[in-house]
Design a protein around this motif. Structure first.
Motif, PDB file in Angstrom:
ATOM      1  N   HIS A 157     -42.687  -3.975 -35.513  1.00 28.36           N
ATOM      2  CA  HIS A 157     -42.915  -5.151 -36.372  1.00 28.36           C
ATOM      3  C   HIS A 157     -41.633  -5.873 -36.769  1.00 28.36           C
ATOM      4  O   HIS A 157     -41.683  -6.824 -37.543  1.00 28.36           O
TER       5      HIS A 157
ATOM      6  N   GLU B 285     -55.612  -8.235 -34.600  1.00 25.31           N
ATOM      7  CA  GLU B 285     -55.490  -6.818 -34.970  1.00 25.31           C
ATOM      8  C   GLU B 285     -54.541  -6.663 -36.138  1.00 25.31           C
ATOM      9  O   GLU B 285     -54.755  -5.844 -37.022  1.00 25.31           O
ATOM     10  N   GLU B 286     -53.499  -7.468 -36.140  1.00 24.70           N
ATOM     11  CA  GLU B 286     -52.470  -7.325 -37.173  1.00 24.70           C
ATOM     12  C   GLU B 286     -52.956  -7.723 -38.563  1.00 24.70           C
ATOM     13  O   GLU B 286     -52.280  -7.450 -39.559  1.00 24.70           O
TER      14      GLU B 286
ATOM     15  N   ASP C  93     -45.491  -4.694 -29.578  1.00 21.99           N
ATOM     16  CA  ASP C  93     -46.759  -4.383 -30.249  1.00 21.99           C
ATOM     17  C   ASP C  93     -47.632  -5.634 -30.188  1.00 21.99           C
ATOM     18  O   ASP C  93     -47.411  -6.551 -30.945  1.00 21.99           O
TER      19      ASP C  93
ATOM     20  N   HIS D 143     -54.345  -5.426 -28.102  1.00 14.73           N
ATOM     21  CA  HIS D 143     -54.323  -6.722 -28.802  1.00 14.73           C
ATOM     22  C   HIS D 143     -53.116  -7.557 -28.404  1.00 14.73           C
ATOM     23  O   HIS D 143     -52.085  -7.020 -27.986  1.00 14.73           O
TER      24      HIS D 143
END
Ligand code: MN
Ligand code: MN
Length: 464
Positions: free
Chosen positions: A441, A299-300, A270, A110
């Motif tokens: 994150h 995706e998150e 990420d 992603h």
């Protein structure tokens, strides 16, 4: 037992993770460091899914890939990319093998990342400063996003339908933006609160101006001045925020970390640390298989919407490719294989309590396979079959890939999910594989160059 035969027995029976840097040849080390340079450039150019999509298309076009649309004919050897709403892209090569027997080889990653999104009615003035109101995107520790330089990225759709691209805060000389925090002198009460309340969602307001409009003595003149500048630069007025998609992201560039430069610090590893290797593996290497690098959005926030992997568009694409090759899609997907390529947590000795060391991903020990993800007894997890894990394991062994397995933290310490289960739901064997990340994150995350390169090598083995 002699020392010698004991050593032989140890080598035969015991499993031990290897540090990739330790076992890499000098030439391979050189490749590890060289590959990281391209990745850092990608990180700086592609901070949002829109930008990642645009850069991927540019790189694909430079290598002779052409745009695919539903219904187009496809032949073995074709190099194509499929763009979905400027926010996700699938780059693929049509292989020579029989699609019904061989299926697709899919690498799914992603390109969205946690960030601070601007609201639809965002602009206000208070205390002599102009701010934008926000609603954060993805799972963040809100306090981490204060007191750092931010850049604004995104698109504004004007009243007449024209689209304006926005990217401010990345170039030398650009201004940056900022979310303020309280000074420690007055932060006593704040600091005694719970970390998720230290800074609350409605306090994540982005500072965008402080200059009152000349010859304007009424309140609201800083806001008015900002609007005048936006009009001048983008041709937009306040109402155009209604159809804008703007995000504040860290204005930092990717940098080497450590005296030895073994690691990379950047915003949004990420999941670009998987998307970039997926993209370059498919762009730069031929395969007998029909291989797809999927770079998806959302995706998150649960992989929903028209650009998240749950959208039918990706299934439609695979069906269209099958049709164009005269293959039955049900047979094709039954023989397809997927690496759901997303990051995992790297073991962090400074927070050892939440990890189970034997089953955590160790930094620089290679890309990490998560047989399962989820939380509370593997709930909402793909949990790949041992048979498929065994097959992937053999692929990696044959290609000499340094890799490891991982579980995201201790049992019941928390958890997380990826796109794996959605791909698996299509009747496609899928397992998670991705790079271990430190401070996942956070506005600035850290990965190992060795793990990045291991991930790339793993994808090449999977495409073989
Ligand atoms: Mn991810
Ligand atoms: Mn994530």
């Amino acid at each position: 037992m002699s020392e010698k035969s004991k050593k032989g027995l140890k080598d035969e029976l015991l499993y031990k993770k290897k540090n990739y840097y330790e076992v890499a040849s000098e030439e391979e080390r050189r490749q590890i460091f060289a590959y990281a340079e391209g990745y850092k450039a990608f990180l700086d150019a592609a901070k949002t899914e829109r930008e990642a999509c645009e850069v991927a298309v540019r790189l694909a076009a430079e290598r002779g890939f052409t745009e695919y649309r539903f219904g187009d004919a496809l032949h073995a050897g074709d190099k194509k990319y499929f763009v979905n709403r400027n926010k996700s892209v699938v780059v693929f090569r049509v292989g020579s093998r029989d699609l019904e027997e061989d299926g697709f080889r899919i690498i799914a990653s992603h390109i969205d990342a946690p960030r601070i999104d601007i609201k639809q009615n965002p602009l206000y003035e208070d205390g002599g400063m102009a701010f934008l109101k926000t609603h954060y995107y993805g799972g963040i520790k809100k306090y981490q996003w204060t007191a750092i330089p931010l850049a604004l990225h995104g698109a504004v759709i004007l009243k007449d339908g024209r689209k304006i691209d926005v990217r401010v805060g990345e170039e030398d000389g650009d201004p940056v933006f900022y979310i303020d925090d309280l000074l420690p002198h007055l932060g006593g009460e704040q600091m005694s609160g719970k970390a998720d309340k230290i800074v609350e969602g409605e306090q994540l307001n982005v500072l965008v101006g402080g200059l009152p409009m000349a010859e304007e003595d009424e309140s609201g003149s800083v806001k008015l001045n900002v609007l005048a500048l936006l009009k001048e630069k983008y041709g937009m007025c306040e109402e155009d925020f209604l159809s804008a998609e703007l995000s504040a992201v860290p204005a930092y560039h990717a940098r080497d970390v450590g005296f030895d430069r073994a690691l990379i610090g950047a915003y949004g590893h990420d999941d670009r640390v998987c998307a970039y290797p997926a993209l370059t593996a498919v762009l730069d290497h031929e395969s007998e298989h029909t291989v797809l690098a999927m770079l998806v959005d959302k995706e998150e926030i649960g992989s929903e919407g028209t650009t998240g992997i749950q959208c039918k568009v990706y299934e439609d694409l695979m069906e269209e490719i099958s049709l164009a090759r005269g293959a039955n899609f049900r047979k094709v997907r039954a023989h397809s294989k997927c690496l759901s390529s997303d990051v995992t947590a790297a073991y962090d000795p400074n927070f050892a309590g939440v990890y189970e060391k034997m089953n955590s991903a160790m930094i620089s020990c290679g890309t990490a396979m998560c047989k399962f993800t989820g939380a509370r007894g593997k709930s909402s997890s793909n949990d790949a079959n041992a048979e498929f894990v065994g097959e992937v394991r053999r692929m990696f062994a044959e290609a000499g890939v340094v890799w490891q397995t991982a579980e995201l933290g201790k049992v019941d310490a928390g958890g997380g999910g990826t796109v794996a289960k959605y791909v698996a739901n299509l009747n496609i064997d899928t397992v998670d594989l991705g790079v271990p990340v430190i401070s996942m994150h956070a506005p600035w995350e850290v990965v190992s160059k060795a793990d990045l390169y291991s991930n790339y090598r793993a994808f090449l083995a999977f495409m073989k």
